[in-house]
Write a protein that holds these residues in place. Structure first.
Motif, PDB file in Angstrom:
ATOM      1  N   SER A  92      35.284  38.710  -2.137  1.00 46.64           N
ATOM      2  CA  SER A  92      34.874  37.340  -2.934  1.00 46.64           C
ATOM      3  C   SER A  92      34.533  36.368  -2.147  1.00 46.64           C
ATOM      4  CB  SER A  92      36.410  37.085  -3.744  1.00 46.64           C
ATOM      5  OG  SER A  92      37.388  36.896  -3.125  1.00 46.64           O
ATOM      6  N   TYR A  93      33.975  35.477  -2.608  1.00 48.36           N
ATOM      7  CA  TYR A  93      33.502  34.381  -1.896  1.00 48.36           C
ATOM      8  C   TYR A  93      33.258  32.887  -2.584  1.00 48.36           C
ATOM      9  CZ  TYR A  93      28.825  34.400  -3.814  1.00 48.36           C
ATOM     10  OH  TYR A  93      27.738  34.579  -4.813  1.00 48.36           O
ATOM     11  N   THR A  94      33.576  31.744  -1.927  1.00 47.25           N
ATOM     12  CA  THR A  94      33.109  30.548  -2.360  1.00 47.25           C
ATOM     13  C   THR A  94      32.131  29.833  -1.690  1.00 47.25           C
ATOM     14  OG1 THR A  94      34.908  29.332  -1.174  1.00 47.25           O
ATOM     15  CG2 THR A  94      35.370  30.297  -3.496  1.00 47.25           C
ATOM     16  N   ALA A  95      31.414  28.939  -1.961  1.00 45.62           N
ATOM     17  CA  ALA A  95      30.233  28.330  -1.546  1.00 45.62           C
ATOM     18  C   ALA A  95      30.630  26.924  -1.389  1.00 45.62           C
ATOM     19  CB  ALA A  95      29.147  28.315  -2.208  1.00 45.62           C
ATOM     20  N   GLY A  96      30.353  26.446  -0.117  1.00 43.39           N
ATOM     21  CA  GLY A  96      30.655  24.897   0.370  1.00 43.39           C
ATOM     22  C   GLY A  96      29.519  24.144  -0.252  1.00 43.39           C
ATOM     23  N   ALA A  97      29.688  23.037   0.265  1.00 44.71           N
ATOM     24  CA  ALA A  97      28.701  21.796   0.040  1.00 44.71           C
ATOM     25  C   ALA A  97      27.367  22.269   0.787  1.00 44.71           C
ATOM     26  CB  ALA A  97      29.282  20.245   0.435  1.00 44.71           C
ATOM     27  N   ALA A  98      26.315  21.462   0.319  1.00 46.42           N
ATOM     28  CA  ALA A  98      24.884  21.625   0.772  1.00 46.42           C
ATOM     29  C   ALA A  98      25.033  21.336   2.633  1.00 46.42           C
ATOM     30  CB  ALA A  98      23.961  20.959   0.436  1.00 46.42           C
ATOM     31  N   HIS A  99      24.374  22.282   3.197  1.00 49.23           N
ATOM     32  CA  HIS A  99      24.372  22.250   4.853  1.00 49.23           C
ATOM     33  C   HIS A  99      23.613  20.936   5.250  1.00 49.23           C
ATOM     34  CE1 HIS A  99      23.630  23.183   8.886  1.00 49.23           C
ATOM     35  NE2 HIS A  99      25.010  23.909   8.704  1.00 49.23           N
ATOM     36  N   LYS A 100      24.103  20.297   6.116  1.00 52.37           N
ATOM     37  CA  LYS A 100      23.389  18.995   6.497  1.00 52.37           C
ATOM     38  C   LYS A 100      22.005  19.197   7.280  1.00 52.37           C
ATOM     39  CE  LYS A 100      27.813  16.739   6.939  1.00 52.37           C
ATOM     40  NZ  LYS A 100      28.818  16.085   7.814  1.00 52.37           N
ATOM     41  N   GLU A 101      21.950  20.452   7.895  1.00 51.25           N
ATOM     42  CA  GLU A 101      20.633  20.454   8.820  1.00 51.25           C
ATOM     43  C   GLU A 101      19.709  21.607   8.168  1.00 51.25           C
ATOM     44  OE1 GLU A 101      21.842  21.534  12.857  1.00 51.25           O
ATOM     45  OE2 GLU A 101      23.667  20.201  12.529  1.00 51.25           O
ATOM     46  N   GLN A 102      20.213  22.353   7.455  1.00 49.21           N
ATOM     47  CA  GLN A 102      19.213  23.282   6.676  1.00 49.21           C
ATOM     48  C   GLN A 102      19.037  23.310   5.326  1.00 49.21           C
ATOM     49  OE1 GLN A 102      22.103  25.856   9.009  1.00 49.21           O
ATOM     50  NE2 GLN A 102      20.154  27.427   9.110  1.00 49.21           N
ATOM     51  N   ALA A 103      18.023  23.371   5.015  1.00 40.65           N
ATOM     52  CA  ALA A 103      17.561  23.171   3.667  1.00 40.65           C
ATOM     53  C   ALA A 103      18.126  24.578   2.809  1.00 40.65           C
ATOM     54  CB  ALA A 103      15.873  23.014   3.389  1.00 40.65           C
ATOM     55  N   ASN A 104      18.249  24.426   1.633  1.00 39.15           N
ATOM     56  CA  ASN A 104      18.692  25.569   0.535  1.00 39.15           C
ATOM     57  C   ASN A 104      19.866  26.299   1.348  1.00 39.15           C
ATOM     58  OD1 ASN A 104      16.531  24.838  -1.089  1.00 39.15           O
ATOM     59  ND2 ASN A 104      14.997  25.938   0.360  1.00 39.15           N
ATOM     60  N   ALA A 105      20.917  25.770   2.056  1.00 41.25           N
ATOM     61  CA  ALA A 105      21.852  26.618   2.684  1.00 41.25           C
ATOM     62  C   ALA A 105      23.276  25.968   2.388  1.00 41.25           C
ATOM     63  CB  ALA A 105      21.592  26.435   4.357  1.00 41.25           C
ATOM     64  N   LYS A 106      24.235  26.722   2.391  1.00 44.86           N
ATOM     65  CA  LYS A 106      25.659  26.349   2.178  1.00 44.86           C
ATOM     66  C   LYS A 106      26.433  27.037   2.987  1.00 44.86           C
ATOM     67  CE  LYS A 106      25.624  24.246  -2.363  1.00 44.86           C
ATOM     68  NZ  LYS A 106      26.193  24.467  -3.883  1.00 44.86           N
ATOM     69  N   PRO A 107      27.634  26.666   3.399  1.00 44.41           N
ATOM     70  CA  PRO A 107      28.594  27.657   4.048  1.00 44.41           C
ATOM     71  C   PRO A 107      29.293  28.604   3.135  1.00 44.41           C
ATOM     72  CG  PRO A 107      29.344  25.378   4.018  1.00 44.41           C
ATOM     73  CD  PRO A 107      28.094  25.332   3.620  1.00 44.41           C
ATOM     74  N   ILE A 108      29.346  29.821   3.356  1.00 43.64           N
ATOM     75  CA  ILE A 108      30.018  30.825   2.581  1.00 43.64           C
ATOM     76  C   ILE A 108      31.342  31.237   3.090  1.00 43.64           C
ATOM     77  CG2 ILE A 108      29.815  32.812   1.357  1.00 43.64           C
ATOM     78  CD1 ILE A 108      27.907  30.855   0.310  1.00 43.64           C
ATOM     79  N   ASN A 109      32.587  30.987   2.469  1.00 43.53           N
ATOM     80  CA  ASN A 109      33.966  31.544   3.054  1.00 43.53           C
ATOM     81  C   ASN A 109      33.937  32.699   2.114  1.00 43.53           C
ATOM     82  OD1 ASN A 109      36.038  31.338   4.526  1.00 43.53           O
ATOM     83  ND2 ASN A 109      37.206  30.411   2.680  1.00 43.53           N
ATOM     84  N   PHE A 110      34.368  33.969   3.037  1.00 37.84           N
ATOM     85  CA  PHE A 110      34.546  35.035   2.426  1.00 37.84           C
ATOM     86  C   PHE A 110      36.323  35.653   2.480  1.00 37.84           C
ATOM     87  CE2 PHE A 110      30.251  35.394   3.505  1.00 37.84           C
ATOM     88  CZ  PHE A 110      29.948  36.223   2.387  1.00 37.84           C
ATOM     89  N   VAL A 111      36.753  36.390   1.257  1.00 36.61           N
ATOM     90  CA  VAL A 111      37.928  36.889   1.637  1.00 36.61           C
ATOM     91  C   VAL A 111      37.822  38.502   1.184  1.00 36.61           C
ATOM     92  CG1 VAL A 111      40.300  37.059   0.611  1.00 36.61           C
ATOM     93  CG2 VAL A 111      39.221  34.828   1.231  1.00 36.61           C
ATOM     94  N   TYR A 112      38.033  39.224   2.102  1.00 32.99           N
ATOM     95  CA  TYR A 112      37.717  40.683   1.947  1.00 32.99           C
ATOM     96  C   TYR A 112      38.917  41.128   1.041  1.00 32.99           C
ATOM     97  CZ  TYR A 112      33.504  41.330   4.524  1.00 32.99           C
ATOM     98  OH  TYR A 112      32.157  41.257   4.961  1.00 32.99           O
ATOM     99  N   ASP A 113      38.537  41.823   0.007  1.00 31.60           N
ATOM    100  CA  ASP A 113      39.462  42.373  -0.751  1.00 31.60           C
ATOM    101  C   ASP A 113      39.615  43.946  -0.429  1.00 31.60           C
ATOM    102  OD1 ASP A 113      40.108  39.977  -2.734  1.00 31.60           O
ATOM    103  OD2 ASP A 113      38.183  40.544  -3.655  1.00 31.60           O
ATOM    104  N   ASP A 114      38.587  44.613  -0.138  1.00 31.28           N
ATOM    105  CA  ASP A 114      38.563  45.889   0.243  1.00 31.28           C
ATOM    106  C   ASP A 114      37.579  46.305   1.312  1.00 31.28           C
ATOM    107  OD1 ASP A 114      40.439  47.300  -1.984  1.00 31.28           O
ATOM    108  OD2 ASP A 114      38.962  46.683  -3.183  1.00 31.28           O
TER     109      ASP A 114
END
Length: 196
Positions: A92-114
């Motif tokens: 499962s993942y959540t997307a953070g705020a828009a990245h400052k240096e890269q267009a159309n980019a966001k940090p993605i934080n993952f939690v592996y379930d399996d």
């Protein structure tokens, strides 16, 4: 470098290529209903992304809602002709705020379930048994086992930076998905996928 060490270097890169986090022991907080996702960026991630043979691995990521299912085939050679290990994972993942240096980019934080590993040959299974990879000493070719990469049982496996990495930067440009390390270069993606 031993064959087992080479396989785990490739495996750790495969896991890094699709993001990671700590395993959530059966705790699933996913949203598989694409219609309820309002973030346009997250919607742009949805679909199937592939990476053909690159450095001994092939990857397919299927993103639906806030869930990413990944299948990685890892080979003992760079041309992907000698199967070594297959890995499947659901995160499962959540997307953070828009990245400052890269267009159309966001940090993605993952939690592996399996996460499941399957040695593809008897030789690889024997090497994994010898190393008691993730606490198992009964690996068999073609048989899958669940692993928890952040658990004490997996301390003897070399997953490299996988355990420490918490997020990556995902950049969608049309039918191309670029994955950057959160602490890496803004001009050098670690992995590039194509939408299929």
């Amino acid at each position: 470098m031993s064959t087992l060490k080479q396989i785990f270097v490739i495996l750790s890169f495969s896991l890094l290529a699709v993001g990671c986090g700590s395993s959530g022991k059966g705790k699933k907080t996913t949203n598989n209903n694409n219609d309820t996702v309002s973030d346009p960026y997250v919607r742009s991630l949805m679909g199937t992304w592939t990476r053909t043979c690159t450095q001994g691995q092939k990857l397919v990521a299927n993103v639906s809602g806030t869930t990413m299912n990944v299948a990685a085939d890892i080979y003992s050679d760079a041309s992907c002709s000698k199967p070594a290990i297959s890995m499947t994972s659901m995160a499962s993942y959540t997307a953070g705020a828009a990245h400052k240096e890269q267009a159309n980019a966001k940090p993605i934080n993952f939690v592996y379930d399996d996460v499941n590993l399957t040695p593809k040959t008897k030789e690889i299974a024997d090497l994994m048994n010898k190393g008691k990879v993730c606490g198992y000493s009964d690996w068999a070719a073609g048989s899958s086992k669940p692993i928890r990469v952040n658990s004490a049982n997996c301390q003897n496996a070399d997953f490299g930076e996988f355990k420490a990495l918490q997020n990556q930067i995902f950049q969608v440009e049309g039918n191309i998905l670029k994955v950057f390390r959160a602490n890496g270069s803004a001009s050098n993606p670690g992995v590039i996928f194509s939408r299929t």
